[in-house]
Design a protein around this motif. Structure first.
Motif, mmCIF file in Angstrom:
data_model
loop_
_atom_site.group_PDB
_atom_site.id
_atom_site.type_symbol
_atom_site.label_atom_id
_atom_site.label_comp_id
_atom_site.label_asym_id
_atom_site.label_seq_id
_atom_site.Cartn_x
_atom_site.Cartn_y
_atom_site.Cartn_z
ATOM 1 N N ILE A 51 4.424 75.059 -2.477
ATOM 2 C CA ILE A 51 5.790 74.581 -2.260
ATOM 3 C C ILE A 51 6.640 75.616 -1.522
ATOM 4 O O ILE A 51 7.381 75.277 -0.610
ATOM 5 C CB ILE A 51 6.451 74.203 -3.604
ATOM 6 C CG1 ILE A 51 5.745 72.985 -4.202
ATOM 7 C CG2 ILE A 51 7.933 73.949 -3.447
ATOM 8 C CD1 ILE A 51 6.144 72.668 -5.612
ATOM 9 N N LEU A 52 6.545 76.873 -1.916
ATOM 10 C CA LEU A 52 7.384 77.913 -1.322
ATOM 11 C C LEU A 52 6.848 78.332 0.040
ATOM 12 O O LEU A 52 5.659 78.585 0.189
ATOM 13 C CB LEU A 52 7.446 79.129 -2.251
ATOM 14 C CG LEU A 52 8.058 78.870 -3.624
ATOM 15 C CD1 LEU A 52 7.906 80.086 -4.514
ATOM 16 C CD2 LEU A 52 9.522 78.498 -3.489
ATOM 17 N N PRO A 53 7.702 78.437 1.024
ATOM 18 C CA PRO A 53 7.228 78.747 2.373
ATOM 19 C C PRO A 53 6.764 80.197 2.553
ATOM 20 O O PRO A 53 5.943 80.481 3.410
ATOM 21 C CB PRO A 53 8.447 78.452 3.247
ATOM 22 C CG PRO A 53 9.612 78.576 2.345
ATOM 23 C CD PRO A 53 9.130 78.175 0.990
ATOM 24 N N VAL A 54 7.266 81.123 1.764
ATOM 25 C CA VAL A 54 6.937 82.541 1.935
ATOM 26 C C VAL A 54 5.608 82.891 1.264
ATOM 27 O O VAL A 54 4.876 83.745 1.739
ATOM 28 C CB VAL A 54 8.081 83.416 1.368
ATOM 29 C CG1 VAL A 54 7.744 84.888 1.473
ATOM 30 C CG2 VAL A 54 9.386 83.100 2.084
ATOM 31 N N VAL A 55 5.293 82.206 0.181
ATOM 32 C CA VAL A 55 4.101 82.512 -0.611
ATOM 33 C C VAL A 55 2.975 81.562 -0.211
ATOM 34 O O VAL A 55 3.179 80.361 -0.114
ATOM 35 C CB VAL A 55 4.401 82.353 -2.121
ATOM 36 C CG1 VAL A 55 3.207 82.707 -2.957
ATOM 37 C CG2 VAL A 55 5.601 83.196 -2.512
ATOM 38 N N SER A 56 1.793 82.096 0.001
ATOM 39 C CA SER A 56 0.660 81.240 0.343
ATOM 40 C C SER A 56 -0.009 80.728 -0.928
ATOM 41 O O SER A 56 0.227 81.235 -2.024
ATOM 42 C CB SER A 56 -0.343 82.012 1.192
ATOM 43 O OG SER A 56 -0.936 83.036 0.425
ATOM 44 N N LEU A 57 -0.845 79.737 -0.774
ATOM 45 C CA LEU A 57 -1.543 79.127 -1.903
ATOM 46 C C LEU A 57 -2.419 80.136 -2.659
ATOM 47 O O LEU A 57 -2.303 80.249 -3.877
ATOM 48 C CB LEU A 57 -2.366 77.934 -1.412
ATOM 49 C CG LEU A 57 -3.012 77.099 -2.494
ATOM 50 C CD1 LEU A 57 -2.012 76.112 -3.042
ATOM 51 C CD2 LEU A 57 -4.195 76.353 -1.935
ATOM 52 N N PRO A 58 -3.280 80.922 -1.973
ATOM 53 C CA PRO A 58 -4.107 81.877 -2.713
ATOM 54 C C PRO A 58 -3.292 82.977 -3.396
ATOM 55 O O PRO A 58 -3.619 83.386 -4.508
ATOM 56 C CB PRO A 58 -5.031 82.486 -1.654
ATOM 57 C CG PRO A 58 -5.012 81.540 -0.519
ATOM 58 C CD PRO A 58 -3.685 80.854 -0.567
ATOM 59 N N LEU A 59 -2.229 83.430 -2.735
ATOM 60 C CA LEU A 59 -1.393 84.467 -3.338
ATOM 61 C C LEU A 59 -0.689 83.941 -4.584
ATOM 62 O O LEU A 59 -0.613 84.616 -5.609
ATOM 63 C CB LEU A 59 -0.372 84.980 -2.324
ATOM 64 C CG LEU A 59 0.545 86.093 -2.815
ATOM 65 C CD1 LEU A 59 -0.271 87.324 -3.183
ATOM 66 C CD2 LEU A 59 1.569 86.432 -1.760
ATOM 67 N N GLY A 60 -0.193 82.713 -4.514
ATOM 68 C CA GLY A 60 0.441 82.104 -5.680
ATOM 69 C C GLY A 60 -0.541 81.902 -6.821
ATOM 70 O O GLY A 60 -0.219 82.151 -7.979
#
Length: 75
Positions: A51-60
């Motif tokens: 959902i968040l544009p700054v955070v990527s899926l793997p990092l989240g």
């Protein structure tokens, strides 16, 4: 959570406690009491990363799983 804890440790070594918890999760799989909360944290972190544009899926996903693992070891 308390099955793998060393009673003589008194909450001293975070790395050793995390190692014991991860090895226990790897050996016991879904039967380990920490597996489901950590996977839930992974899913929530992945959703936040999507959902968040700054955070990527793997990092989240990594952040969510890491946070829940930490909370299981150090409540």
């Amino acid at each position: 959570m308390t099955e793998g804890k060393n009673p003589n440790n008194n909450g001293g070594d975070l790395i050793e406690d995390l190692k014991v918890e991860v090895v226990g999760m790897a050996k016991d799989g879904a039967r380990h009491p920490s597996t489901k909360p950590v996977l839930t944290g992974l899913a929530i972190g992945a959703a936040a990363g999507w959902i968040l544009p700054v955070v990527s899926l793997p990092l989240g996903a990594l952040a969510g799983a890491g946070f829940m693992l930490y909370k299981r070891v150090r409540p």
